[in-house]
Every structure is written in C-alpha cells, then in structure tokens.
Design a protein around this motif. Structure first.
Motif, PDB file in Angstrom:
ATOM      1  N   ILE A 106      48.160  41.662  58.107  1.00 37.37           N
ATOM      2  CA  ILE A 106      47.758  42.712  57.160  1.00 37.37           C
ATOM      3  C   ILE A 106      46.822  43.693  57.863  1.00 37.37           C
ATOM      4  O   ILE A 106      45.603  43.572  57.792  1.00 37.37           O
ATOM      5  N   GLY A 139      44.508  46.782  58.643  1.00 38.52           N
ATOM      6  CA  GLY A 139      43.663  47.606  57.770  1.00 38.52           C
ATOM      7  C   GLY A 139      42.740  46.807  56.874  1.00 38.52           C
ATOM      8  O   GLY A 139      41.811  47.350  56.304  1.00 38.52           O
ATOM      9  N   VAL A 140      43.029  45.495  56.736  1.00 45.86           N
ATOM     10  CA  VAL A 140      42.132  44.630  55.962  1.00 45.86           C
ATOM     11  C   VAL A 140      41.510  43.651  56.941  1.00 45.86           C
ATOM     12  O   VAL A 140      42.225  42.929  57.632  1.00 45.86           O
ATOM     13  N   GLU A 143      36.902  40.381  55.190  1.00 45.32           N
ATOM     14  CA  GLU A 143      37.051  40.904  53.833  1.00 45.32           C
ATOM     15  C   GLU A 143      38.078  40.070  53.054  1.00 45.32           C
ATOM     16  O   GLU A 143      37.882  39.724  51.886  1.00 45.32           O
ATOM     17  N   PHE A 144      39.157  39.766  53.743  1.00 49.90           N
ATOM     18  CA  PHE A 144      40.232  38.960  53.153  1.00 49.90           C
ATOM     19  C   PHE A 144      39.701  37.587  52.744  1.00 49.90           C
ATOM     20  O   PHE A 144      39.926  37.117  51.625  1.00 49.90           O
ATOM     21  N   VAL A 195      43.675  41.191  59.406  1.00 47.83           N
ATOM     22  CA  VAL A 195      44.168  39.844  59.134  1.00 47.83           C
ATOM     23  C   VAL A 195      45.404  39.547  59.995  1.00 47.83           C
ATOM     24  O   VAL A 195      46.437  40.199  59.836  1.00 47.83           O
ATOM     25  N   ALA A 240      37.135  37.769  49.846  1.00 47.75           N
ATOM     26  CA  ALA A 240      37.804  38.023  48.564  1.00 47.75           C
ATOM     27  C   ALA A 240      38.487  36.754  48.064  1.00 47.75           C
ATOM     28  O   ALA A 240      38.499  36.471  46.862  1.00 47.75           O
ATOM     29  N   SER A 241      39.052  35.984  48.995  1.00 47.88           N
ATOM     30  CA  SER A 241      39.727  34.735  48.610  1.00 47.88           C
ATOM     31  C   SER A 241      38.723  33.726  48.055  1.00 47.88           C
ATOM     32  O   SER A 241      38.926  33.150  46.985  1.00 47.88           O
TER      33      SER A 241
END
Lengths: 418, 259
Positions: free
Chosen positions: B92, B94-95, B99-100, B144, B103-104
């Motif tokens: 992924i 750009g993410v 951050e990923f 990611v 958020a999870s």
C-alpha cells in the motif's frame, strides 16, 4: 459572446491603463473567437452554460473566507480579495520586488508588459477574458542570482456574489530561486479567473503550487503558464478540489535547452463537483525533460476531466517526456474523462504516457479490514495513500503538513456520501 | 472449551467447491499445523475463516472463543481476535507502516471500548515489535510492504501480529520464500507469543518450519477435508514420503512445487 461577457467587456474595454495595448489585442482575439460550447474541443466535457446569463457584483460586500494560517510556512503573504490587493507590500528580502498591477511604477512596465501574454497561449478563451479584464494582480520580480528563501503566497479570495479577474506575472532572473504558492479557496457563490505567467530565467528554479480549492458555488477558471529558459527547472504541484465549475489550464513551454519540468497534480471531487484540468507541455527546444503525474479520486456524482498533451517540436531532439494519469472511482455515478495526447515531430526522443481508471483495490481493502479497520476507514486510508504519494513529493513539507488534514477531512466526506 | 471450533465447513469460490466438510478443533494454547498437497484448500481455509470476499460458505460453522465468525465482516472477525498472516501481503504505497499499524491497533481497541493509544506510546510498542522481527526501524516509516523483499513482508506480518496480540493466529505459508535466518526470526516471533490463551494454525508445505515452531498436532488437508491427524512426527513422515500414500494418488501427480 455571452450576455455576461458582453457586459463585462463593456466595462473592461473602458479600462485605460499601461496594459491597454495588450488588452486591446486580446479583445480583438476574443471577438473573433466563439463562446465555448460542448462542441469546442477544449470544453467538450465541461459546460460553461451557467456563465451565459450570469450576473455578478463588481464590488464586494467585504465578507470572504479568511485565509488559513499555515504553520511554519513563514511566507510572504499577498492577500487579494475580489482581485483587490489588501496587503501592504512590506519589507522584502533583497533582490525580490513585488508590485500591484494597478499601481505599477513606470520603469517596471516594460518587462511586465512582455511577461503579460508572454507565456500564456492565446488559445484559452478565458485567458483572453482575463487579459481584457484583469486590472488586479501582482508583479513579482526576482533578480539574477537571488535565492528567495521565504515562499511567496498569493492568496485570492472572493466575497459573496462577486466577480474578479486576477493576474500574477513573475520573472525570475538567471540563477534565481523562488517558491510561489497561488492559493485559491472559498466556497461562496462567486466567479474568478486567475491566470499566472512565469518567465523562468537561465538556470533558475521555480517551485510552484496552485492550490485550486474553490468549492461549492465558487466558479473558478484559471491557468498557470511557464516559459522555461536554458537549464531552468520547474517543480509544480496542483491541488484541486471541485466546485460547480472549476477549470485550470497548465502550459509549460520548454523555450531553452536542458530545461526540466516536474508536474504533479491531484484532485479530489465530491458531490456534483466538476474539476477540469488541461495541461500542455511544449517541448520546443532540445534536451528537455518533463515528468507529469496526475491523480484523481472522484466520488458521488462528481466529474473529473483531464487532458494532458505533450507536444514535441521538430527540433526538440533528446527530449524525455512522461505523462501519467491515474484515477480512482468511488462511486458508480462519478465520471472521469481522461485523454493523454502525444504529438511528436522529432525522431530521437523518449516519451511515455498512460491513463488508468480503477476502483479501490479489493485485496488491499480486505487486507486492512483483516487488521480490524472498518471498510469505510480502510477506503479512506487507501484513498489517502493514493494521493499521499504525491503529497510526500511536495518539496515544501510545511505546506504538505497543512494539506494532509484537509485531505483526510475531504476523504471522510467523500465516504459518507456513498 | 475450544479456542476455535470448525464444524462441517463447506466453501466454494466461483462455484468451485474447495472446502468439503472440514472439521477442526483447537484448544487454547495449541499449535496446529496444516499440511497438504497444492490445491487441497489450505489457503482457502484461512480466507474463509477471516472473511475474504468471494469465498462462499455453503455449510458449517466456525466459532472463535464463543463467537460465530462466519456471519461477521472481516474487520469484526479481526476484532474478535483472529489474525491471518498473509501468504502474499499487500503493498500500500502512500500509507506508512506505522500509520497502518496504529490504525489497526486503535480500531481493535475502540471495538473493545478502549481509548486510542497516544502516538508516543504506540511508537514505543512499534519499535519494540520492529526490533523483535529484526527489521530496521526505517520500515515503520516506509509505505506498507512497499518494495519489501519476500522475507521482509513476512516479518512485517509477524510484527503486526505482535502488536495486535490476537487470540488465534493463522500463518499462511509464512515460511515460503524465507532463508534459514529469516525463518528463525519468524519462528521466534511466533514462539514469543505462544501462551496458554493463544492458539495457532500454521499452514505450510514444509516440515522445516515445524522444527522451529513445534506443533501439537499436524493435519493433512486434501480435497477440502482433513484426512489424517497426528503429532509432530507426522510432518517428518510426510516430508519423507509425500502425500501419495494418504491420498491414493501416484507420487507424480502430487509432486510439490514451492509456493
């Protein structure tokens, strides 16, 4: 000519200022041109019908969307409301001069008149309109070898019901460096044309941003036009939201050899907004490079138009040119019209172009959901990532840091209308 | 009480039946290895249990710690404590990884009624997890899985598992494409999470991984159901003899190719 334009020209035609000879030429061209309709190639997917009988006030009620402070940007701010310069041009770094077009000293008029229509081709109908009517705006002059370390932020705002036409004319001397942010925003019912022209001198570097964030009922038609001289460099980023009518034309003219242009643009559309981006890169001289990456996300029943043209002239050998447009559709009712165009007359060049329209990748969505994120949250994250790749590339990361929360809010709105 | 109880599971993809009456019962703290020839339905089992779109359950139940999974969306299953380490983790751009993962973790905390972690607290946790799987800290900032090697992707999966602390982890060929060192790192990550209240399903083609992650049970999956169950020694038998003696096919037809 529409009723609106005929009235506007009646007023503007009477303007007598130091640009009058140029304005007169454009007026003649305008009178020879046809009002754009859906049969006009450059306006095939975007209607300007709403302007035919439109009426706007010439003067302001003074209420406008106040510009936001951008943390750590430390910019030189020039605020134009309805085209009228509201800021004092205070102390400027040495080698940087800024003047109001309405109040240009006589000794500055010669070069400025050369910049005026010097980079902007006459094919843009509303560019001609702006030529005739833009009595407001700024001249920016960066002397040879001067590196301006603070960004220059030209903030254009409209007040309710108003019409305005602004112009930015900028000249960078050889080896000069500067950062300019054209900041258009606001959502009140209004109409602006905002055109800018840049002459980038030999080995000079221009970092350029066009924040095209007019939304709602703020009609905005504008253009950014660049002449790149020998070994000059342009790095430009366009940030687009849509409004009832929003259109931007970018022209980059490789006048001198070994010039480089990097253009990034992204647009995020929601509701019934329209954003129409046309770009045209003219490789006139040899050994130039251009790299253009345009991405868009369209939701709800919005409509995006991208037309990206690369034109490589006969003498522009050894040109490297790349153009890419990628789009994400978040709704079955949204529309994207994309057309990359290559026109090549030199035989020793390397060019690539491509365009894609896709939906959010289902496997990526599943991956995020399998970690506990809701589908909506996962979709926002993927949309954000898609755009954030370009935000990460913005040379000014203070501006990028200011932008990201705006984008997140936008993505959240885009999702909620699904 | 079972951690995961799968009963008579039938599932299909595009009208092709892949799982054909699968039963599996896993107690808390147990590690179950699932082996079997290509096309037996091993990966499908992971996808069906975790709720991937396009995998249709036709019959059966799968209950995780008292929660019926098959009715839930993928994210609800994750919040119920399920984790699937992907065979092919998704890139992924750009993410950022950080951050990923935040958020999870926050999404799962929120579902449990807990407040989101502060960025600082999460960073401390993430750094620890990152060094546990021996990835440089720069991997937290990178997109990611973007441009990660096969081994780095697998280690990144284990890092997520460490941070999410699931009740049941399904490792889908987490050993494929790994050299011995990376295998050891993945196994160490898994072993550090082994506890009496956490269970694992380890899907693999090779007995090698099971030298590092000792299974309590080894199952052979063929044509969508489990046809043999044994202890850790069964993996060695399979390594030596292949699957033909179990499935009745000739050895040539079931020759393994690495994934």
């Amino acid at each position: 000519m529409s009723t609106w334009l005929a009235n506007a020209v009646d007023r503007g035609g009477a303007t007598n200022d130091w640009l009058s000879p140029k304005r007169q030429q454009s007026l003649e061209l305008l009178q020879q041109s046809r009002w754009p309709t859906r049969k006009t190639e450059a306006w095939k997917y975007t209607s300007v019908n709403m302007l035919v009988d439109a009426t706007f006030a010439e003067t302001s009620d003074g209420i406008f969307d106040a510009p936001e402070l951008i943390d750590n940007l430390d910019s030189i701010d020039l605020l134009l409301v309805d085209g009228v310069l509201r800021s004092d041009i205070g102390d400027l770094p040495s080698g940087l001069s800024i003047y109001s077009i309405a109040d240009t000293p006589i000794e500055q008029r010669e070069w400025a008149a050369e910049v005026f229509t010097g980079a902007k081709p006459s094919k843009h109908y509303f560019g001609l309109v702006n030529d005739v009517l833009a009595t407001a705006g700024v001249l920016i002059d960066v002397a040879e070898g001067v590196k301006v370390d603070r960004p220059i932020r030209v903030i254009c705002r409209q007040s309710n019901g108003c019409e305005s036409h602004t112009r930015i004319l900028m000249r960078l001397g050889s080896n000069a460096e500067a950062v300019i942010i054209e900041d258009f925003a606001g959502e009140v019912k209004s109409f602006n044309t905002g055109f800018s022209e840049y002459i980038v001198g030999e080995s000079a570097t221009l970092e350029h941003y066009r924040i095209a964030m007019n939304t709602g009922e703020a009609i905005s038609i504008g253009g950014c036009h660049f002449n790149l001289n020998y070994r000059s460099a342009l790095n430009s980023t366009v940030v687009g939201l849509g409004s009832s009518l929003s259109r931007l034309d970018i022209d980059v003219n490789h006048i001198g050899e070994y010039a480089t242009a990097k253009l990034n643009a992204f647009y995020l559309l929601n509701g019934s907004e329209t954003f129409d981006l046309h770009s045209s890169i003219e490789h006139i001289a040899a050994n130039g490079t251009s790299e253009e990456n345009v991405r868009g996300i369209v939701a709800d029943s919005s409509r995006a138009v991208f037309n990206g043209r690369i034109h490589i002239h006969r003498n522009a050998q050894k040109t490297l040119a790349e153009l890419n447009n990628r789009n994400l559709l978040l709704s079955r009712n949204a529309e994207i019209y994309t057309k990359p165009e290559l026109e090549i007359y030199a035989d020793d060049v390397r060019c690539a172009h491509g365009a894609t329209i896709a939906e959010i990748d289902k496997e990526a969505l599943y991956y995020l959901q399998s970690r506990g994120m809701s589908k909506a949250q996962a979709q926002i994250m993927l949309s954000f990532g898609f755009i954030n790749e370009l935000v990460d590339q913005m040379p000014n990361q203070n501006l990028a840091a200011w932008l990201r929360p705006h984008l997140r809010r936008r993505f959240a709105e885009m999702e909620s209308t699904q | 009480m079972s951690m995961l109880s799968i009963k008579n599971l039938h599932a299909s993809v595009e009208d092709k039946t892949i799982l054909n009456g699968l039963d599996l019962d896993i107690k808390p703290g147990e590690v179950h290895a699932i082996m079997g020839p290509n096309g037996a339905g091993k990966s499908t089992l992971g996808y069906v249990v975790s709720g991937r779109e396009g995998y249709n359950v036709e019959q059966g139940t799968a209950v995780l710690d008292g929660v019926e999974l098959l009715e839930l969306d993928a994210e609800e299953r994750a919040r119920a404590g399920l984790f699937l380490a992907f065979q092919y983790p998704v890139e992924i751009p750009g993410v950022s990884n950080m951050e990923f993962m935040k958020a999870s973790v926050d999404a799962q905390r929120e579902a449990r009624g807990e407040a989101a972690l502060s960025s600082r607290d999460f960073l401390t946790m993430a750094k620890e997890a990152c060094s546990k799987v021996q990835l440089p800290l720069a991997f937290l900032k990178r997109g990611v899985n973007e441009g990660f090697s096969g081994g780095e992707k697998k280690r990144n999966e284990i890092m997520q598992m460490l941070l999410l602390e699931p009740k049941l982890c399904i490792l889908d060929e987490s050993d494929s494409g790994l050299d011995i060192d990376a295998l050891q790192v993945v196994a160490d990550g898994v072993n550090s999470l082994r506890s009496d209240d956490r269970s694992f399903i380890v899907i693999t083609h090779y007995q090698r991984l099971l030298d590092y992650i000792k299974p309590d049970f080894v199952h052979v999956l063929s044509e969508g159901k489990i046809i043999k169950t044994g202890g850790a020694e069964l993996a060695h038998e399979l390594e030596a003899q292949g699957y033909a003696w179990l499935t009745g096919d000739s050895a040539e037809n079931t020759a393994e190719t690495s994934a």
